[in-house]
Design an enzyme around this catalytic site. Structure first.
Site, short mmCIF file in Angstrom:
data_model
loop_
_atom_site.label_atom_id
_atom_site.label_comp_id
_atom_site.label_asym_id
_atom_site.label_seq_id
_atom_site.Cartn_x
_atom_site.Cartn_y
_atom_site.Cartn_z
CD GLU A 23 -2.78 -0.83 2.53
OE1 GLU A 23 -4.05 -0.38 2.41
OE2 GLU A 23 -2.49 -0.94 3.51
CE1 TYR A 55 -15.58 26.38 -4.51
CE2 TYR A 55 -16.89 27.65 -2.69
CZ TYR A 55 -16.88 27.25 -4.12
OH TYR A 55 -17.35 27.90 -5.14
CB ILE A 74 -8.26 5.87 6.95
CG1 ILE A 74 -9.02 4.83 7.33
CG2 ILE A 74 -7.50 5.35 5.47
CD1 ILE A 74 -10.13 4.32 6.28
CD GLU A 75 -8.98 4.18 12.01
OE1 GLU A 75 -9.85 3.17 12.23
OE2 GLU A 75 -7.93 3.89 11.30
CE LYS A 100 -6.18 1.49 2.50
NZ LYS A 100 -5.50 1.28 3.89
#
Length: 128
Positions: A23, A55, A74-75, A100
């Site tokens: 990954e 934005y 991913i946290e 993900k």
């Protein structure tokens, strides 16, 4: 009364996050959704972009985090993205979702995501 909100949905950026070596080596797309809670009254009254969160600039800042330093979870990525959202003193709270879609799961699935909501410790009256 519900706060005003700015949404940014579906920001897709290649990153090298994950616990597996492949990954980090090969990378994969991450999809980011961000929801900012803030008072949009000043921007509505002035019609000036400087009175709101731009934005486009937010998207670039979030993309830089996703494309930047790898993390295992991913946290952790979601927390870093929330920190970016809360860096503008006008933002009272931010909800960030990190999708993900190519997670290494050996089964068919439609989505894997982490959602976090963080509140500012400021009063939302301007940059601190």
């Amino acid at each position: 009364m519900k706060p005003d909100r700015i949404y940014l949905r579906g920001l897709t950026v290649k990153g090298h996050h994950g616990v597996f070596d492949f990954e980090r080596r090969e990378g994969q797309d991450f999809v980011i959704d961000a929801e900012l809670e803030l008072d949009l009254g000043p921007a509505a009254a002035s019609d000036e972009v400087t009175d709101t969160v731009h934005y486009g600039e937010l998207a670039e800042s979030l993309a830089a985090v996703v494309a930047g330093e790898p993390v295992n979870l991913i946290e952790t990525l979601a927390q870093r993205l929330a920190d970016v959202c809360l860096a503008d003193g006008r933002v009272r709270a931010a909800t960030v979702t990190v999708h993900k879609p190519q997670a290494p799961i050996p089964l068919q699935f439609s989505d894997v995501a982490v959602i976090i909501r963080r509140e500012s410790d400021r009063d939302g009256r301007g940059p601190s």
